[in-house]
Design an enzyme around this catalytic site. Structure first.
Site, short mmCIF file in Angstrom:
data_model
loop_
_atom_site.label_atom_id
_atom_site.label_comp_id
_atom_site.label_asym_id
_atom_site.label_seq_id
_atom_site.Cartn_x
_atom_site.Cartn_y
_atom_site.Cartn_z
N HIS A 30 -21.92 -25.98 5.59
CA HIS A 30 -22.13 -27.42 5.50
C HIS A 30 -21.13 -28.00 4.50
O HIS A 30 -20.59 -27.29 3.66
CB HIS A 30 -23.57 -27.72 5.04
CG HIS A 30 -23.90 -27.10 3.73
ND1 HIS A 30 -24.41 -25.82 3.63
CD2 HIS A 30 -23.75 -27.55 2.47
CE1 HIS A 30 -24.59 -25.52 2.36
NE2 HIS A 30 -24.19 -26.54 1.63
N HIS B 67 -14.41 -29.56 1.34
CA HIS B 67 -14.03 -28.19 1.67
C HIS B 67 -15.27 -27.42 2.14
O HIS B 67 -16.39 -27.85 1.92
CB HIS B 67 -13.42 -27.49 0.45
CG HIS B 67 -14.43 -27.22 -0.62
ND1 HIS B 67 -14.83 -28.19 -1.52
CD2 HIS B 67 -15.16 -26.12 -0.91
CE1 HIS B 67 -15.76 -27.67 -2.32
NE2 HIS B 67 -15.98 -26.42 -1.98
#
Length: 190
Positions: free
Chosen positions: A41, A127
């Site tokens: 996620h 990221h």
């Protein structure tokens, strides 16, 4: 109290699994704890331990925020490290997105902070964490992996919802992430 965060679910699980398998093969024997692709996620805000009333308020603020933004696309780009090649700690895959992601996150964090649900808004560097490094013996191999042209791309992902997750920690096992609430991105310009 529940440990909560707000994030975008990453859906390229097969491509991510292949990428992580490739990296773990190249870096075999190194002390790296690889992240399970099914748990991937993009965290937008970490709320920490909150009670049920605060959870409901966070879900409401999430809903109020997302209705003002359109769905968008994120692209997965080059791999990199947190810290540096001499003392690497986290191997990550970069994410590029248009202004919508940054604006939406900024508005959301501002609202959460005003409600007392977020201590501080940390700098945002989109990221995906691929692996956490304990020790790296062969830094040259790691450097070669990171500089490999085009070897870090995944298919783009359409984002149409933001999720409030509960993070359930388990001793000796990776955490379990349970969806507590979802909010659709649904603004449509006239």
């Amino acid at each position: 109290m529940k440990r909560m965060f707000i994030a975008i679910e990453v859906q390229n699980n097969k491509a991510l699994a292949d990428l992580i398998a490739s990296y773990s093969s190249v870096l075999a024997g190194e002390k790296i704890r690889w992240v399970d692709p099914s748990n991937m996620h993009l965290t937008l805000a970490f709320l920490g331990d909150i009670d049920e009333r605060q959870q409901e308020e966070a879900a409401q603020l999430l809903e109020e925020t997302t209705r003002h933004f359109e769905p968008f696309t994120i692209e997965f780009t080059g791999a990199g490290l947190f810290r540096n090649l001499r003392r690497p700690r986290v191997l990550w895959l970069g994410i590029e997105a248009g202004d919508t992601l940054y604006k939406m996150r900024s508005v959301l964090c501002h609202r959460l902070k005003e409600a007392g649900l977020l201590d501080e808004e940390k700098p945002f560097s989109p990221h995906l964490t691929l692996g956490r490094m304990k020790r790296i013996e062969n830094r040259e191999r790691l450097s070669d992996l990171l500089s490999e042209p085009g070897g870090h791309k995944l298919p783009p992902q359409h984002v149409s919802e933001i999720i409030l997750y509960e993070s359930i920690l388990r001793e000796g096992s990776p955490p379990v992430y349970r969806r507590a609430a979802e909010a659709e991105l649904r603004y449509h310009s006239p």
